[in-house]
Design a protein around this motif. Structure first.
Motif, PDB file in Angstrom:
ATOM      1  N   GLN A  52       0.841  -1.188   0.000  1.00 46.79           N
ATOM      2  CA  GLN A  52       0.000   0.000   0.000  1.00 46.79           C
ATOM      3  C   GLN A  52       0.884   1.249   0.000  1.00 46.79           C
ATOM      4  O   GLN A  52       1.909   1.285   0.675  1.00 46.79           O
ATOM      5  N   GLY A  53       0.465   2.255  -0.743  1.00 45.04           N
ATOM      6  CA  GLY A  53       1.148   3.541  -0.735  1.00 45.04           C
ATOM      7  C   GLY A  53       0.130   4.660  -0.760  1.00 45.04           C
ATOM      8  O   GLY A  53      -0.836   4.607  -1.521  1.00 45.04           O
ATOM      9  N   GLU A  54       0.338   5.686   0.078  1.00 44.66           N
ATOM     10  CA  GLU A  54      -0.608   6.800   0.144  1.00 44.66           C
ATOM     11  C   GLU A  54       0.144   8.133   0.113  1.00 44.66           C
ATOM     12  O   GLU A  54       1.066   8.355   0.892  1.00 44.66           O
ATOM     13  N   TRP A  55      -0.279   9.003  -0.799  1.00 40.73           N
ATOM     14  CA  TRP A  55       0.269  10.352  -0.934  1.00 40.73           C
ATOM     15  C   TRP A  55      -0.780  11.353  -0.467  1.00 40.73           C
ATOM     16  O   TRP A  55      -1.945  11.270  -0.867  1.00 40.73           O
ATOM     17  N   ARG A  56      -0.377  12.298   0.374  1.00 38.50           N
ATOM     18  CA  ARG A  56      -1.281  13.342   0.851  1.00 38.50           C
ATOM     19  C   ARG A  56      -0.622  14.698   0.643  1.00 38.50           C
ATOM     20  O   ARG A  56       0.576  14.851   0.887  1.00 38.50           O
ATOM     21  N   GLN A  57      -1.428  15.674   0.207  1.00 40.57           N
ATOM     22  CA  GLN A  57      -0.882  17.025   0.017  1.00 40.57           C
ATOM     23  C   GLN A  57      -1.946  18.063   0.365  1.00 40.57           C
ATOM     24  O   GLN A  57      -3.111  17.931  -0.003  1.00 40.57           O
ATOM     25  N   ARG A  58      -1.494  19.088   1.075  1.00 42.77           N
ATOM     26  CA  ARG A  58      -2.363  20.210   1.414  1.00 42.77           C
ATOM     27  C   ARG A  58      -1.955  21.411   0.576  1.00 42.77           C
ATOM     28  O   ARG A  58      -0.775  21.781   0.521  1.00 42.77           O
ATOM     29  N   LEU A  59      -2.944  22.051  -0.092  1.00 47.32           N
ATOM     30  CA  LEU A  59      -2.715  23.228  -0.890  1.00 47.32           C
ATOM     31  C   LEU A  59      -3.306  24.451  -0.196  1.00 47.32           C
ATOM     32  O   LEU A  59      -3.840  24.343   0.910  1.00 47.32           O
ATOM     33  N   LEU A  60      -3.224  25.593  -0.856  1.00 40.44           N
ATOM     34  CA  LEU A  60      -3.678  26.822  -0.216  1.00 40.44           C
ATOM     35  C   LEU A  60      -5.169  26.796   0.106  1.00 40.44           C
ATOM     36  O   LEU A  60      -5.595  27.295   1.141  1.00 40.44           O
ATOM     37  N   ASP A  61      -5.971  26.199  -0.791  1.00 43.81           N
ATOM     38  CA  ASP A  61      -7.417  26.233  -0.601  1.00 43.81           C
ATOM     39  C   ASP A  61      -8.024  24.863  -0.333  1.00 43.81           C
ATOM     40  O   ASP A  61      -9.243  24.688  -0.437  1.00 43.81           O
ATOM     41  N   GLY A  62      -7.204  23.857   0.012  1.00 42.14           N
ATOM     42  CA  GLY A  62      -7.762  22.533   0.295  1.00 42.14           C
ATOM     43  C   GLY A  62      -6.692  21.467   0.368  1.00 42.14           C
ATOM     44  O   GLY A  62      -5.508  21.761   0.534  1.00 42.14           O
ATOM     45  N   ALA A  63      -7.110  20.214   0.202  1.00 47.36           N
ATOM     46  CA  ALA A  63      -6.182  19.086   0.293  1.00 47.36           C
ATOM     47  C   ALA A  63      -6.716  17.916  -0.513  1.00 47.36           C
ATOM     48  O   ALA A  63      -7.925  17.814  -0.767  1.00 47.36           O
ATOM     49  N   TYR A  64      -5.798  17.013  -0.928  1.00 50.14           N
ATOM     50  CA  TYR A  64      -6.216  15.809  -1.647  1.00 50.14           C
ATOM     51  C   TYR A  64      -5.295  14.661  -1.248  1.00 50.14           C
ATOM     52  O   TYR A  64      -4.215  14.864  -0.682  1.00 50.14           O
ATOM     53  N   SER A  65      -5.747  13.438  -1.543  1.00 45.43           N
ATOM     54  CA  SER A  65      -4.940  12.251  -1.247  1.00 45.43           C
ATOM     55  C   SER A  65      -5.133  11.228  -2.353  1.00 45.43           C
ATOM     56  O   SER A  65      -6.178  11.183  -3.010  1.00 45.43           O
ATOM     57  N   ILE A  66      -4.110  10.394  -2.558  1.00 46.34           N
ATOM     58  CA  ILE A  66      -4.149   9.301  -3.529  1.00 46.34           C
ATOM     59  C   ILE A  66      -3.577   8.063  -2.853  1.00 46.34           C
ATOM     60  O   ILE A  66      -2.506   8.130  -2.251  1.00 46.34           O
ATOM     61  N   ARG A  67      -4.297   6.963  -2.933  1.00 42.07           N
ATOM     62  CA  ARG A  67      -3.801   5.714  -2.345  1.00 42.07           C
ATOM     63  C   ARG A  67      -3.900   4.584  -3.361  1.00 42.07           C
ATOM     64  O   ARG A  67      -4.921   4.446  -4.043  1.00 42.07           O
ATOM     65  N   ALA A  68      -2.831   3.794  -3.480  1.00 31.34           N
ATOM     66  CA  ALA A  68      -2.798   2.638  -4.366  1.00 31.34           C
ATOM     67  C   ALA A  68      -2.428   1.400  -3.555  1.00 31.34           C
ATOM     68  O   ALA A  68      -1.564   1.465  -2.673  1.00 31.34           O
TER      69      ALA A  68
END
Length: 304
Positions: free
Chosen positions: A197-213
């Motif tokens: 399993q691998g999960e990437w998380r990132q927070r930007l100026l107006d929100g956040a997103y994540s991707i998991r495989a």
């Protein structure tokens, strides 16, 4: 008897203070409670009068986040504490039988806790599950329990299923930058082999997103004959995000791509999904779901 110094408290049946050496010798039910809530217990404590240097016999330390360390002997010098033949775990003792081994623990010939770096270093370490040694590591390190975000090994996870048998997952977390990180979690299973399993998380100026495989090559697909999981390769790709449109509105998405509809359930991965409750334009097929979302923020009371 109780002695207070700098927010810390030393308690024991008997305490002797040597004015020449400026050291405290505590015997019998000795307990040191530090300002951060960490509690150290031992039969004998020999400490400097500021509690920074000394040694403890038959030590047990209860730290933050319900983590526990124990050792026949430990030595403290400034911001370093060395545990000899130490045991480290984040599991509570069994209520029915406290002598039973916890779900997992790390036994080490030598553990070094660096309070400045907030790291614990293990030498000649063995990872045990229910008292059974499963892995040997000549050297490893992990953040101490007070750390909220730091590169290192996270708490191991234990699970079991009729599909994959017994599973042991040991996540490794990379704090790559203040606004993004990555977690790699291999799970070793007794019936089906390793699941990655691998999960990437990132927070930007107006929100956040994540991707998991996630993915696995099943060693025993015959156990799933006549089911959607009768495949060699199984896996998933998930993503979700939420962003601000204004101080009243947010938008986002939640999408999942699967090898088959039973995969997440078979491997206990469904619990990590977060599906928004306000849906617009839902499009769902058996193996793929994309959920765009739009919702209105709750109105906040104005400050006077």
């Amino acid at each position: 008897m109780q002695i207070y110094f700098g927010g810390s408290t030393l308690e024991a049946d008997r305490v002797i203070y040597n004015q020449k050496t400026k050291r405290l010798h505590a015997e019998g039910n000795a307990q040191l409670t530090e300002a951060d809530g960490t509690v150290t217990r031992g039969e004998i404590m020999d400490l400097s009068d500021d509690y920074r240097d000394g040694f403890v016999d038959s030590l047990r330390l209860d730290a933050a986040e319900q983590t526990h360390l124990a050792a026949p002997r430990a030595e403290r010098s400034g911001n370093f504490t060395v545990f000899h033949n130490g045991v480290y775990t984040a599991c509570e003792p069994c209520v029915e039988d406290p002598r039973r081994p916890p779900k997992w623990q790390v036994k080490s010939a030598r553990m070094i806790h660096d309070q400045d770096e907030k790291m614990i270093y293990f030498e000649d370490a063995r990872l045990e599950f229910f008292g059974v040694p499963l892995a040997y590591m000549p050297y490893m390190s992990a953040p101490d329990p007070t750390v909220k975000r730091k590169t290192g090994v996270l708490t191991p996870m234990f699970s079991s299923s009729s599909v994959y048998g017994v599973g042991i997952a040991v996540p490794y977390y990379w704090a790559l930058a203040p606004d993004y990180d990555f977690t790699f979690t291999p799970m070793i299973t007794t019936k089906q082999g390793p699941l990655l399993q691998g999960e990437w998380r990132q927070r930007l100026l107006d929100g956040a997103y994540s991707i998991r495989a996630t993915g696995i090559f099943q060693l025993d697909k015959e156990a799933l004959v006549n089911t959607p999981g009768y495949l060699d390769w199984r896996g998933s790709l998930e993503t979700s995000g939420q962003f601000n449109l204004s101080d009243k509105w947010v938008w986002g998405w939640s999408g999942t791509l699967l090898s088959d509809r039973n995969y997440l359930y078979d491997y206990g991965l469904i619990r990590n999904l977060q599906v928004p409750s306000n849906l617009i334009g839902v499009n769902i097929t058996p193996d793929y779901a994309l959920v765009p979302t739009l919702s209105r923020r709750p109105r906040r009371p104005q400050l006077l």
